[in-house]
Design an enzyme around this catalytic site. Structure first.
Site, PDB file in Angstrom:
ATOM      1  N   HIS A 116       0.834  -1.203   0.000  1.00  0.00           N
ATOM      2  CA  HIS A 116       0.000   0.000   0.000  1.00  0.00           C
ATOM      3  C   HIS A 116       0.876   1.264   0.000  1.00  0.00           C
ATOM      4  O   HIS A 116       0.730   2.138  -0.855  1.00  0.00           O
ATOM      5  CB  HIS A 116      -0.914  -0.023   1.232  1.00  0.00           C
ATOM      6  CG  HIS A 116      -1.768   1.192   1.387  1.00  0.00           C
ATOM      7  ND1 HIS A 116      -3.101   1.211   1.063  1.00  0.00           N
ATOM      8  CD2 HIS A 116      -1.482   2.452   1.817  1.00  0.00           C
ATOM      9  CE1 HIS A 116      -3.596   2.415   1.285  1.00  0.00           C
ATOM     10  NE2 HIS A 116      -2.628   3.193   1.747  1.00  0.00           N
ATOM     11  N   GLU A 117       1.785   1.335   0.940  1.00  0.00           N
ATOM     12  CA  GLU A 117       2.647   2.523   1.029  1.00  0.00           C
ATOM     13  C   GLU A 117       3.544   2.629  -0.205  1.00  0.00           C
ATOM     14  O   GLU A 117       3.833   3.718  -0.683  1.00  0.00           O
ATOM     15  CB  GLU A 117       3.484   2.495   2.307  1.00  0.00           C
ATOM     16  CG  GLU A 117       2.671   2.523   3.601  1.00  0.00           C
ATOM     17  CD  GLU A 117       1.596   3.606   3.629  1.00  0.00           C
ATOM     18  OE1 GLU A 117       1.778   4.664   2.993  1.00  0.00           O
ATOM     19  OE2 GLU A 117       0.549   3.376   4.265  1.00  0.00           O
TER      20      GLU A 117
ATOM     21  N   HIS B  62       1.646   4.425  -2.847  1.00  0.00           N
ATOM     22  CA  HIS B  62       1.771   5.884  -2.689  1.00  0.00           C
ATOM     23  C   HIS B  62       3.151   6.334  -3.185  1.00  0.00           C
ATOM     24  O   HIS B  62       3.303   7.363  -3.833  1.00  0.00           O
ATOM     25  CB  HIS B  62       1.671   6.276  -1.217  1.00  0.00           C
ATOM     26  CG  HIS B  62       0.281   6.261  -0.653  1.00  0.00           C
ATOM     27  ND1 HIS B  62      -0.751   6.966  -1.213  1.00  0.00           N
ATOM     28  CD2 HIS B  62      -0.228   5.663   0.466  1.00  0.00           C
ATOM     29  CE1 HIS B  62      -1.847   6.789  -0.464  1.00  0.00           C
ATOM     30  NE2 HIS B  62      -1.555   5.996   0.545  1.00  0.00           N
TER      31      HIS B  62
ATOM     32  N   HIS C  74       3.348   6.634  -6.810  1.00  0.00           N
ATOM     33  CA  HIS C  74       2.589   7.812  -7.237  1.00  0.00           C
ATOM     34  C   HIS C  74       3.480   9.063  -7.172  1.00  0.00           C
ATOM     35  O   HIS C  74       3.386   9.958  -8.005  1.00  0.00           O
ATOM     36  CB  HIS C  74       1.365   7.966  -6.326  1.00  0.00           C
ATOM     37  CG  HIS C  74       0.258   8.813  -6.875  1.00  0.00           C
ATOM     38  ND1 HIS C  74      -0.797   9.223  -6.113  1.00  0.00           N
ATOM     39  CD2 HIS C  74       0.049   9.339  -8.107  1.00  0.00           C
ATOM     40  CE1 HIS C  74      -1.619   9.964  -6.854  1.00  0.00           C
ATOM     41  NE2 HIS C  74      -1.125  10.047  -8.067  1.00  0.00           N
TER      42      HIS C  74
HETATM   43 ZN   LIG Z   1      -2.783   5.257   2.112  1.00  0.00          ZN
END
Ligand SMILES: [Zn+2]
Length: 696
Positions: free
Chosen positions: A489-490, A493, A496
């Site tokens: 998940h991190e 990010h 991104h």
């Molecule tokens: Zn998040």
């Protein structure tokens, strides 16, 4: 010497040419590889003067832009704004990053004093009349400026930011707005502190060893340590925090103690004492309503959602309702299964909210027959991170190479250079994974520098911070499957930020709306759940053996277990958030309002909302008012988006290229739904989410 400020320690402060590789005058901050902050050279006493200098410079720059005698143009106003505040950015990025991940008392107290100053610094820019007049004029003439799509977006976003801050109000209203902002900000600090005080002031002290029945050894050890820290040697203490409470609720066989601890948790801020939050909530709701109407909106939710992908409260409520119905049905089924288990055990009571964890864990073990401990040896932190790098490589053609010569703010963090297929460095990636007491809880991604291109290529410096378990006796940190998902998940990010390809820093990377920003991160979790991918990194840390299909099947079957509960408690809280911020009446009785809102929704007594009002920090102390729905909104996008890969192949080149171009690289450079449709060929549908949650 303060590395944030431009001074050299050479004779006559001549630039130290021999020491630097750059052809023009560079501040010391820029003498490191890739101009990474020189962490080792930064001392605590550098921050305050750098903040002072940064704000002063920024205001001077703003004044120059606002009083420019030339006609307002995109270049001399909008781009000039993008260029302003560099010193302040430099020091803020380092300070607030380290405040979160590596703080101390000095940093904490500087944060307390600097935060209100930064907030009024921002207000003084956003409410600068001369500056706004220039922006407004450019905005009015935008059709004739032949701006690129991204420039147009920058203009719109800048204009919107000023309008939403009240830049076009009359002076009286501006003054009132500034007062409202400052009241809201102190009320939310007070709200937060009350929750903390209520949490800390309650201790459930156990002095009879029999009352620990059912608890795992590690939990008992932690409870003894807590007792010691509170001067209760030889006893055991449990607190109304998730870390202390959940294991107790899950494993304790003492029903009355479960009830006592649970009630202390859900009553926080609602005890009619000095730390009660009910009056604060009433005041905040009223102030938010007043502010929204001053800015021309019907209610606070309208104001907030105007700047989101969801756009209106109706759209949010529609999504919540769609998920609520199958969610509550599933939850009712879960209640039945647990009630049956209770009678099978020969007990005679109705399942209550404080029983849920205990009986759902029993059901889970009965149905899926595996323990967390069996899984962990296959998930060493290092191997999982390699697995994430590998996924990024297959999807986006980028590589991560560890570098030990880059500046670091402490031991135990790792740094990587990220390169594209032409071996061009596109970003720097740090990981700070180890649990320690001076780090905030949870996991997050942040940047030390955002990507931009309009003033020369600036590559991003991105960090992932997590709280993974300390090394075991073999020196390896082993993750639970949930932590594997967190890492991915991190990392999502992180990608991104790293793949960002924007002209302007304020549109780059993760600078998107709250109900979009979790899309690229949740998206990446999908690959971590695919057996084909898991097998590439899930290797036993001692034997090297690959995880078995049998174990993988169990993990995936358990994936939607208890989902009725998870959906119900989440939607209940999101609904409560929307109810507060769409109601225009004065709300005086908070308990009554909450009960009514949840009754209207149809919540059952066996489940509480994930947050009750008086400790709902997301909406009264964080930035998530009228925004708690965001997690679900982005899950719709993510589940729908991943269908494309399920259809065409997990690493399908064409789909991955589009995902990179329109999602991971696009930042906020164009309308977000438009970008999504470019990637997916259509707007998202809700079915994939329902399927993923086992609610279809
Ligand atoms: Zn998040």
């Amino acid at each position: 010497m303060n590395p944030f400020l431009n001074e050299y320690e050479t004779p006559f402060k001549i630039p130290p040419f021999e020491a630097i590789e750059f052809t023009h005058y560079q501040p010391a901050f820029d003498e490191t590889p890739f101009k990474i902050p020189p962490f080792e050279a930064i001392e605590f006493n550098h921050y305050q003067p750098a903040f002072d200098q940064g704000m002063k410079e920024h205001l001077e720059e703003i004044d120059t832009i606002a009083t420019n005698i030339e006609e307002p143009s995109f270049e001399n106003t909008i781009e000039a704004l993008e260029r302003s505040g560099k010193t302040l950015d430099k020091v803020s990025n380092v300070f607030f990053n380290l405040l979160g991940s590596n703080t101390n008392d000095d940093m904490d107290s500087l944060a307390m004093s600097i935060s209100p100053r930064l907030s009024s610094h921002n207000d003084s820019i956003l409410l600068n009349k001369k500056l706004f007049e220039r922006i407004e004029e450019i905005h009015e003439n935008r059709q004739s400026l032949s701006l690129s799509v991204e420039q147009n977006r920058l203009l719109e976003e800048t204009y919107k930011r000023f309008i939403r801050s009240g830049a076009n109000l009359d002076q009286n209203s501006m003054d009132r707005l500034t007062k409202i902002n400052s009241s809201l900000s102190s009320l939310s600090v007070q709200f937060d502190q009350n929750v903390l005080k209520e949490t800390n002031s309650f201790s459930m002290v156990i002095d009879n060893e029999d009352d620990l029945d059912g608890l795992p050894e590690e939990e008992i050890r932690q409870a003894a340590l807590l007792a010691e820290s509170e001067g209760q040697n030889g006893k055991w203490v449990f607190k109304p925090t998730r870390v202390s409470m959940y294991p107790f609720l899950t494993y304790s066989t003492q029903r009355d103690l479960r009830e006592e601890l649970y009630n202390s948790y859900i009553q926080r801020g609602d005890n009619d004492n000095e730390f009660d939050n009910k009056k604060i909530i009433s005041e905040m709701i009223a102030l938010r309503q007043e502010k929204a109407s001053m800015l021309g909106f019907d209610n606070h939710a309208d104001y907030v959602l105007d700047n989101s992908m969801a756009k209106t409260p109706e759209n949010v409520n529609k999504l919540l309702q769609t998920v609520w119905e199958p969610g509550i049905e599933k939850a009712k089924g879960e209640v039945q299964s647990m009630q049956q288990l209770i009678s099978e055990e020969g007990a005679n009571f109705k399942l209550a909210a404080w029983d849920w964890w205990h009986y759902s864990e029993k059901l889970r073990q009965e149905q899926f027959d595996f323990k967390e401990e069996e899984v962990k040896p296959f998930f060493s932190e290092e191997k999982v991170l390699e697995g994430a790098f590998d996924v990024a490589n297959k999807l986006f053609d980028i590589t991560f190479t560890e570098r030990n010569d880059l500046p670091k703010y402490r031991d135990n963090i790792r740094s990587f250079v990220v390169e594209d297929s032409d071996n061009k460095v596109i970003g720097i990636f740090y990981t700070d994974f180890t649990l320690r007491p001076n780090k905030g809880g949870g996991a997050w991604m942040s940047t030390f520098r955002s990507q931009s291109k309009f003033d020369g290529d600036v590559i991003p410096i991105v960090i992932n911070v997590c709280n993974f378990p300390p090394e075991n006796a073999d020196g390896i940190s082993l993750l639970s499957f949930e932590q594997v998902e967190t890492l991915f998940h991190e990392f999502g990010h992180g990608l991104h930020g790293l793949l960002s390809n924007a002209q302007y820093p304020s549109l780059s990377g993760t600078s998107v709306t709250r109900d979009y920003v979790e899309f690229p991160s949740q998206m990446m979790e999908n690959w971590a759940r695919e057996p084909e991918v898991i097998k590439t990194f899930a290797k036993h840390y001692q034997t090297g053996e690959v995880i078995s299909d049998e174990l993988l099947d169990k993990i995936s079957a358990a994936g939607t277990f208890n989902e009725g509960f998870a959906t119900t408690e989440y939607v209940a809280a999101a609904h409560l958030d929307m109810a507060y911020h769409t109601d225009k009446n004065t709300i005086t009785d908070i308990d009554k309002f909450e009960d009514q809102a949840l009754e209207d929704l149809g919540l059952i007594t066996e489940i509480e909302a994930r947050y009750r009002s008086t400790y709902f920090g997301h909406i009264f102390a964080g930035g998530y008012s009228s925004g708690y729905y965001s997690y679900l909104w982005t899950e719709v996008l993510e589940a729908d988006a991943f269908e494309a890969f399920k259809d065409k192949g997990l690493f399908d080149k064409e789909t991955a290229d589009k995902l990179k171009k329109y999602v991971y690289s696009a930042g906020n450079t164009d309308d977000l739904m438009t970008q999504y449709v470019r990637f997916r060929g259509k707007e998202p549908e809700i079915e994939p989410l329902l399927k993923k949650r086992g609610l279809n």
